[in-house]
Write an enzyme that holds these catalytic residues in place. Structure first.
Site, PDB file in Angstrom:
ATOM      1  N   ASP A  16      39.999  43.144  33.891  1.00 27.24           N
ATOM      2  CA  ASP A  16      41.056  44.140  33.785  1.00 27.24           C
ATOM      3  C   ASP A  16      41.687  44.297  35.187  1.00 27.24           C
ATOM      4  OD1 ASP A  16      42.361  46.613  32.868  1.00 27.24           O
ATOM      5  OD2 ASP A  16      40.838  47.610  34.078  1.00 27.24           O
ATOM      6  N   PHE A  17      42.854  44.910  35.272  1.00 27.74           N
ATOM      7  CA  PHE A  17      43.486  45.038  36.597  1.00 27.74           C
ATOM      8  C   PHE A  17      43.318  46.457  37.174  1.00 27.74           C
ATOM      9  CE2 PHE A  17      47.013  45.825  39.487  1.00 27.74           C
ATOM     10  CZ  PHE A  17      46.756  44.835  40.429  1.00 27.74           C
ATOM     11  N   ASP A  18      44.075  47.442  36.603  1.00 22.07           N
ATOM     12  CA  ASP A  18      44.056  48.792  37.200  1.00 22.07           C
ATOM     13  C   ASP A  18      42.694  49.458  36.989  1.00 22.07           C
ATOM     14  OD1 ASP A  18      47.014  49.559  38.022  1.00 22.07           O
ATOM     15  OD2 ASP A  18      47.137  48.427  36.154  1.00 22.07           O
ATOM     16  N   ASP A 198      37.594  49.099  33.071  1.00 25.51           N
ATOM     17  CA  ASP A 198      37.269  50.495  33.412  1.00 25.51           C
ATOM     18  C   ASP A 198      37.766  51.528  32.413  1.00 25.51           C
ATOM     19  OD1 ASP A 198      40.067  50.229  34.033  1.00 25.51           O
ATOM     20  OD2 ASP A 198      39.868  52.142  35.076  1.00 25.51           O
TER      21      ASP A 198
END
Ligand SMILES: O=P(O)(O)OC[C@H]1O[C@H](O[C@H]2O[C@H](CO)[C@@H](O)[C@H](O)[C@H]2O)[C@H](O)[C@@H](O)[C@@H]1O
Length: 255
Positions: A16-18, A198
Site C-alpha cells: 500500500d502507499f499512504d 495500513d
C-alpha cells in the site's frame, strides 16, 4: 513467517502507499515515501525472484509518480492495474467514471466555503478529505457528501471510508484483494505473497493472501485480518530489507 518464505519458489510483495510507504500528512499532495522505504523498495524490486507491486487508493498516474521501482502498479483500490506494459481498467468502473467526476465537481462547488475541505477527483473514484476540516464543519461535510451521492449516484455509486476520508466509487464487489489475486495468479506456483498495508481497504488484500501468504498491518489502531503488525511506515523498510535478505539466501541455496 520465515518458513513460508524459505520454502517458497519466489516472492511477490504488494505494498500500500499512504500510511505504509509514506507517512500520513495533512496535504495529500505532500505525501512521499520515506527515503529508507524508497531505497528498500528499489532494492527489493531488483532482487532476482521477487516481484513488487504497489496497490493504492490513489489514481494510478498519481501513485506512479510517488514511488519508483515496482514492476506493477494498481490504482483506485485496484480498479486500474498497470502490468506487462498495459493498463486494465475495471469495465463497470470505466462506465461510471463520468458520474464520479460530475459528483466530484459538484462537491467541490458545494463544499468550497468549508475551510481546508479538499475533494480529490481520481476519475474512477473521488475522495473527500476531512483531515484538515474544522471539527465544527465535519458533520455538515459528511451529510452533504452522503446526500449528493444518494441523489446523483443512485445504485451506481457508494461511499466507503478510509483514514479521515470519504471515498466515492462504483458500487461493485471489487477491491484491493481482487487486484492482488489477479497479480498473484501471474506468479509461478509456490510463490509466497506478502501484503503490507495500513487501512480499511487493505483488509480485503490481507484476506486474499492469508493464510498461505503473509499479511502485515502497519499501526495498531484497528483490528485486522493480517497476522503480523509493524508500528509505523518507519518500520516498513526493515521488513522489506529482511525479505530481500531471505530471498537472496534462498537464491544462493537453489543456485
Ligand atoms: O491505499 P492508499 O495508497 O493508502 O491510499 C488511500 C488514500 O490515501 C490518501 O489519503 C490518505 O493519505 C493522505 C496523505 O497522507 C491523508 O491526508 C489522508 O487523510 C489519508 O486518508 C489519498 O489522498 C487518497 O486518495 C487515497 O484513497
Amino acid at each position: 513467517m520465515r518458513a513460508t518464505l524459505v520454502d517458497a519458489t519466489g516472492l511477490l510483495v504488494c505494498l500500500d502507499f499512504d500510511g505504509t510507504l509514506a507517512p500520513i500528512v495533512d496535504d495529500p499532495d505532500a505525501a512521499v515515501p520515506t527515503e529508507s522505504n524508497q531505497r528498500a523498495v528499489t532494492a527489493l524490486a531488483e532482487t532476482p525472484g521477487v516481484t513488487t507491486a504497489v496497490v493504492s487508493g490513489r489514481a494510478l498516474t498519481n501513485v506512479r509518480e510517488r514511488i519508483d521501482g515496482p514492476t506493477i502498479y494498481a490504482g483506485n483500490h485496484g480498479l486500474e492495474l498497470a502490468r506487462n506494459g498495459s493498463v486494465a481498467v475495471h469495465p463497470v468502473a470505466r462506465k461510471r467514471a463520468t458520474r464520479v467526476e460530475r459528483l466530484c465537481a459538484m462537491l467541490e462547488t458545494v463544499l468550497a466555503s468549508v475551510p481546508n475541505c479538499r475533494v480529490e477527483n481520481k476519475r474512477l473514484t473521488g475522495t473527500v478529505h476531512l483531515r484538515s476540516v474544522p471539527a465544527a464543519a465535519e458533520t455538515t461535510v459528511r451529510r452533504i457528501t452522503h446526500d449528493l451521492v444518494d441523489r446523483f449516484g443512485g445504485d451506481a455509486l457508494e461511499i466507503s471510508t478510509g483514514k479521515r476520508i470519504l471515498e466515492i466509487g462504483p458500487d461493485i464487489p471489487w477491491g484491493k484483494g481482487d487486484a492482488v489475486e489477479l497479480i498473484a495468479a501471474d506468479e509461478p506456483p509456490g510463490t509466497a505473497v506478502v501484503y503490507i498495508g495500513d487501512d480499511v481497504t487493505d483488509e480485503s488484500a490481507f484476506r486474499a493472501v492469508e493464510p498461505d501468504g503473509i499479511g502485515i498491518r502497519v499501526g495498531d489502531d484497528a483490528p485486522s485480518s493480517a497476522s503480523y503488525r509493524v508500528a509505523s511506515p518507519a518500520d516498513v523498510a526493515s521488513v522489506l530489507s529482511w525479505l530481500e535478505t531471505i530471498q537472496n539466501e534462498r537464491g544462493e541455496r537453489v543456485r
